[in-house]
Design a protein around this motif. Sequence first.
Motif, PDB file in Angstrom:
ATOM      1  N   TRP A 164      26.351  74.738 -39.733  1.00  0.00           N
ATOM      2  CA  TRP A 164      25.518  75.147 -40.766  1.00  0.00           C
ATOM      3  C   TRP A 164      26.224  75.140 -42.005  1.00  0.00           C
ATOM      4  CZ3 TRP A 164      20.332  77.115 -40.222  1.00  0.00           C
ATOM      5  CH2 TRP A 164      19.937  77.768 -41.510  1.00  0.00           C
TER       6      TRP A 164
ATOM      7  N   ILE B 158      18.345  78.926 -31.590  1.00  0.00           N
ATOM      8  CA  ILE B 158      18.181  80.182 -32.546  1.00  0.00           C
ATOM      9  C   ILE B 158      18.020  81.502 -32.016  1.00  0.00           C
ATOM     10  CG2 ILE B 158      16.412  81.070 -34.249  1.00  0.00           C
ATOM     11  CD1 ILE B 158      15.329  77.995 -34.641  1.00  0.00           C
TER      12      ILE B 158
ATOM     13  N   HIS C 147      21.087  86.850 -33.767  1.00  0.00           N
ATOM     14  CA  HIS C 147      22.317  87.037 -34.853  1.00  0.00           C
ATOM     15  C   HIS C 147      22.197  85.644 -35.811  1.00  0.00           C
ATOM     16  CE1 HIS C 147      23.896  84.336 -31.537  1.00  0.00           C
ATOM     17  NE2 HIS C 147      24.428  83.760 -32.398  1.00  0.00           N
ATOM     18  N   HIS C 148      21.279  84.695 -35.791  1.00  0.00           N
ATOM     19  CA  HIS C 148      21.148  83.844 -36.695  1.00  0.00           C
ATOM     20  C   HIS C 148      20.133  84.199 -37.720  1.00  0.00           C
ATOM     21  CE1 HIS C 148      22.180  81.052 -33.241  1.00  0.00           C
ATOM     22  NE2 HIS C 148      23.201  80.969 -33.752  1.00  0.00           N
TER      23      HIS C 148
ATOM     24  N   GLU D 209      21.508  84.510 -41.619  1.00  0.00           N
ATOM     25  CA  GLU D 209      21.794  83.254 -42.348  1.00  0.00           C
ATOM     26  C   GLU D 209      20.430  82.231 -42.552  1.00  0.00           C
ATOM     27  OE1 GLU D 209      25.066  80.838 -40.757  1.00  0.00           O
ATOM     28  OE2 GLU D 209      25.714  82.690 -39.690  1.00  0.00           O
TER      29      GLU D 209
END
Length: 92
Positions: free
Chosen positions: A27, A48, A51-52, A55
Amino acid sequence: MLKSFRTGQWIFNIDSIQKNYSALNSWEKYNPWLGDVLFIAGRYSPYIKYHHYCEIYQQFPKSLIHIVQSGHWVHIEQKDSVVSIIDDFLLK
């Protein structure tokens, strides 16, 4: 990946994907995209996760994340749900 002009089928460059997998799976931060963005993720997919989200929202502040009851292949495993989610997103 490219589409063969001879056979009309998609051809995957598996060697290149394997050699560059870490870059494909990483990323990089860019300036945020301020347009609408739809993410559809399978609950049982490893790609996905909760915790993504931070971002994702930093990169795409107006994003909408839908989680469906499936693995990674959401468009196969939950076709009707995915079509409905996409229709709703496009019609808003």
